[in-house]
Enzyme design. Structure first.
Site, PDB file in Angstrom:
ATOM      1  N   HIS A 163      17.222   0.829   4.791  1.00 57.48           N
ATOM      2  CA  HIS A 163      17.280   2.241   5.191  1.00 57.48           C
ATOM      3  C   HIS A 163      16.994   2.458   6.684  1.00 57.48           C
ATOM      4  O   HIS A 163      17.756   3.096   7.394  1.00 57.48           O
ATOM      5  CB  HIS A 163      16.271   3.073   4.395  1.00 57.48           C
ATOM      6  CG  HIS A 163      16.438   2.971   2.899  1.00 57.48           C
ATOM      7  ND1 HIS A 163      17.653   2.832   2.291  1.00 57.48           N
ATOM      8  CD2 HIS A 163      15.527   3.010   1.892  1.00 57.48           C
ATOM      9  CE1 HIS A 163      17.490   2.795   0.972  1.00 57.48           C
ATOM     10  NE2 HIS A 163      16.203   2.892   0.708  1.00 57.48           N
ATOM     11  N   ASP A 214      23.469   2.052   0.284  1.00 57.64           N
ATOM     12  CA  ASP A 214      22.185   2.314   0.914  1.00 57.64           C
ATOM     13  C   ASP A 214      22.097   3.832   0.904  1.00 57.64           C
ATOM     14  O   ASP A 214      22.810   4.495   1.668  1.00 57.64           O
ATOM     15  CB  ASP A 214      22.181   1.777   2.350  1.00 57.64           C
ATOM     16  CG  ASP A 214      20.826   1.975   2.999  1.00 57.64           C
ATOM     17  OD1 ASP A 214      20.293   3.093   2.894  1.00 57.64           O
ATOM     18  OD2 ASP A 214      20.301   1.029   3.587  1.00 57.64           O
ATOM     19  N   HIS A 215      21.301   4.378   0.010  1.00 57.51           N
ATOM     20  CA  HIS A 215      21.430   5.826  -0.216  1.00 57.51           C
ATOM     21  C   HIS A 215      21.044   6.640   1.016  1.00 57.51           C
ATOM     22  O   HIS A 215      21.423   7.800   1.133  1.00 57.51           O
ATOM     23  CB  HIS A 215      20.685   6.278  -1.471  1.00 57.51           C
ATOM     24  CG  HIS A 215      19.213   6.444  -1.319  1.00 57.51           C
ATOM     25  ND1 HIS A 215      18.338   5.395  -1.348  1.00 57.51           N
ATOM     26  CD2 HIS A 215      18.452   7.545  -1.120  1.00 57.51           C
ATOM     27  CE1 HIS A 215      17.102   5.842  -1.189  1.00 57.51           C
ATOM     28  NE2 HIS A 215      17.143   7.146  -1.044  1.00 57.51           N
TER      29      HIS A 215
HETATM   30  C1  BG6 Z   1      14.183   3.557  -2.297  1.00 60.03           C
HETATM   31  C2  BG6 Z   1      12.942   2.733  -2.378  1.00 60.03           C
HETATM   32  O1  BG6 Z   1      15.264   2.788  -1.831  1.00 60.03           O
HETATM   33  O2  BG6 Z   1      13.967   4.644  -1.412  1.00 60.03           O
HETATM   34  C3  BG6 Z   1      11.764   3.561  -2.841  1.00 60.03           C
HETATM   35  O3  BG6 Z   1      13.139   1.652  -3.266  1.00 60.03           O
HETATM   36  C4  BG6 Z   1      11.611   4.779  -1.955  1.00 60.03           C
HETATM   37  O4  BG6 Z   1      10.552   2.811  -2.844  1.00 60.03           O
HETATM   38  C5  BG6 Z   1      12.937   5.520  -1.824  1.00 60.03           C
HETATM   39  O5  BG6 Z   1      10.630   5.632  -2.534  1.00 60.03           O
HETATM   40  C6  BG6 Z   1      12.835   6.620  -0.807  1.00 60.03           C
HETATM   41  O6  BG6 Z   1      13.980   7.386  -0.884  1.00 60.03           O
HETATM   42  P1  BG6 Z   1      13.966   8.915  -0.470  1.00 60.03           P
HETATM   43  O7  BG6 Z   1      15.395   9.322  -0.641  1.00 60.03           O
HETATM   44  O8  BG6 Z   1      13.016   9.607  -1.388  1.00 60.03           O
HETATM   45  O9  BG6 Z   1      13.498   8.949   0.946  1.00 60.03           O
END
Ligand code: BG6
Length: 491
Positions: A249, A186-187
């Site tokens: 997230h 989960d980045h």
């Molecule tokens: C991803 C989603 O996991 O996270 C995308 O699939 C989203 O739709 C993105 O744009 C948002 O990531 P960040 O790091 O730009 O907030």
């Protein structure tokens, strides 16, 4: 440095590999953080050839690498670690050849046979790839943790589509591997500012005593994006904002804000505490959904490529959540996320309770309107932490105005903030699962989200409000906090 290993990347020609994974691996290589003995096998269903694939990676890095212009010397060294393999995910011959390649690489690069498989492919392909790897004896269950050579698997969200499919996926994974070998990315957990939530809470003595229902009125978690579906219409239309952003997230961020102090900073202790938060989420079901959830879709969404006409997929959601725990009883958590909003802003704001009496009410107009303190954890952009408080405006009268104390990461540490994937890839090579989602939490989170999705996908969920691109989202979302006399922070 982490153990020597070979990383096998499934979905190597995809968007994620180009935008995030190769740039992260390259940055780690450039900074000397990758294992000393390391190789990448880029696997794809379409035929790949080493030289032209390396060229393709280079072009991607020229656009997406964190440090520009591209460091040519570092690229030359990195390019040598990339090899390719191809074939159908259900083709035993392709996996046999992959096995031979891995053996050969283990000798040439002295990787010791440690293998890390990265599934940058749609979730529907996971069972087949896992089966083919297991059949070819390339992915073995570790019965004793810490044994070498190790085999680990990284999977990308979505971890299922609902509770049932998440359980089925976990079953497939569990049949092939021990939980300790599975790394669910989960980045958001790799973002520096998200990791700092725990440091902020547990490395400082002043806020933790206030971090509870006695002092906090409510908590807001916002993930606003200024971009739309960006060419991913087909995927997004099947997913929608709740599966794309909230189930993973935002619930992870919520858990870090709400969890009890862990016994240690170890992976299991932290993940145990997060899981308790998920277990304590008060269910929202059926006819209750419209009182807790407002969904919207940006104007023009249905004209996006890949999106079905008449689609009811939400691109915006606002939710009121309650945690039935000793610490959080009576403190609502308001979450919102959406695409094509006014600006990109991800933050957590902790709204403290008001002072018990208005002592300054005699001193002029402004004294009547004391603003409660707000602590804002800015996740992105302008990463930092801000605390608002009331102060006397200089002058003869006791007039009061709001001021803010602000910590800015870039200013304070004068060094660039690493990308989430850099940290997560490195942690996986080190075998540290702290920042990865565990099976039980994934299922708990789906258990909370699935009834909401079911209500929204039938009529019980109420209206989908259209909102203009570039706005704060649908006005109807204001009603959620307004019912209890609260307001969203401005976007
Ligand atoms: C991803 C989603 O996991 O996270 C995308 O699939 C989203 O739709 C993105 O744009 C948002 O990531 P960040 O790091 O730009 O907030």
């Amino acid at each position: 440095r982490p153990d020597p290993c070979t990383l096998v990347l499934f979905g190597a020609t995809g968007d994620l590999a180009e935008r995030k994974l190769f740039p992260a691996l390259f940055e780690l290589a450039r900074s000397g953080l990758l294992p000393e003995h390391f190789a990448i096998v880029a696997f794809s269903r379409s035929k790949l050839e080493d030289a032209s694939f390396r060229e393709h990676v280079k072009e991607g890095l020229q656009k997406f690498a964190r440090t520009q212009p591209l460091d040519e010397a570092a690229w030359k060294r990195f390019a040598e670690t990339i090899e390719t393999a191809s074939g159908g995910y259900d083709d035993p011959e392709a996996f046999k050849q992959l096995g031979q390649k891995l053996q050969d690489i283990a000798k040439r690069h002295q990787t010791g046979g440690n293998q890390l498989y990265y599934m940058a492919t749609p979730a529907s392909t996971f069972p087949q790839i896992i089966k083919s790897l297991s059949d070819a004896d390339l992915l073995k269950r570790e019965d004793q943790p810490g044994k070498k050579p190790w085999h680990r698997l990284i999977i990308e969200k979505p971890f299922g589509h609902d509770l049932e499919s998440a359980k089925a996926l976990n079953k497939t994974l569990g049949a092939a591997l021990d939980e300790k070998q599975i790394f669910r990315i989960d980045h958001y957990l790799g973002k520096e500012t998200v990791q700092n939530i725990l440091v902020f809470r547990f490395a400082n003595a002043i806020f933790e005593p206030l971090w509870n229902r006695q002092h906090i009125d409510h908590v807001e978690i916002t993930a606003a994006e200024a971009i739309g579906v960006e060419g991913r219409g087909g995927f997004y239309d099947e997913t929608g904002v709740i599966r794309d952003m909230v189930q993973n997230h935002l619930l992870q961020v919520l858990a870090l804000c709400a969890m009890e102090p862990p016994v240690s900073f170890g992976a299991e202790d932290i993940r145990d505490e997060k899981n308790k938060v998920f277990r304590a989420l008060r269910p929202v079901e059926g006819g209750e959904v419209p009182q807790h959830v407002v969904v919207g879709q940006y104007a023009g969404y249905q004209e996006e490529k890949g999106v079905k006409k008449g689609s009811r997929t939400p691109t915006y959601v606002a939710m009121k959540m309650n945690i039935d725990s000793w610490r959080w009883q009576g403190v609502p958590f308001y979450l919102r996320a959406g695409k094509n909003l006014k600006k990109r802003l991800t933050e957590v704001s902790i709204h403290f309770k008001s002072v018990p009496i208005g002592l300054f009410s005699g001193g002029g107009d402004t004294c009547q309107r004391l603003q409660p303190n707000v602590l804002t954890l800015r996740i992105q952009p302008h990463e930092g932490i801000a605390l608002s408080f009331e102060s006397k405006i200089p002058g003869e009268d006791v007039n009061i105005g709001g001021v803010t104390m602000d910590m800015d990461y870039a200013e304070s540490f004068k060094k660039p903030v690493p990308e989430a994937y850099e940290r997560l890839l490195l942690d996986c090579m080190r075998g540290n699962a702290t920042l990865f989602a565990r099976q039980d939490s994934v299922e708990q989170a789906w258990g909370y989200i699935t009834p909401i999705l079911q209500a929204l996908e039938t009529d019980a969920g109420g209206t989908i409000h259209t909102y203009p691109k570039g706005s704060k989202g649908p006005d109807a979302a204001d009603a959620l906090p307004a019912k209890n006399g609260r307001r969203w922070s401005t976007l």
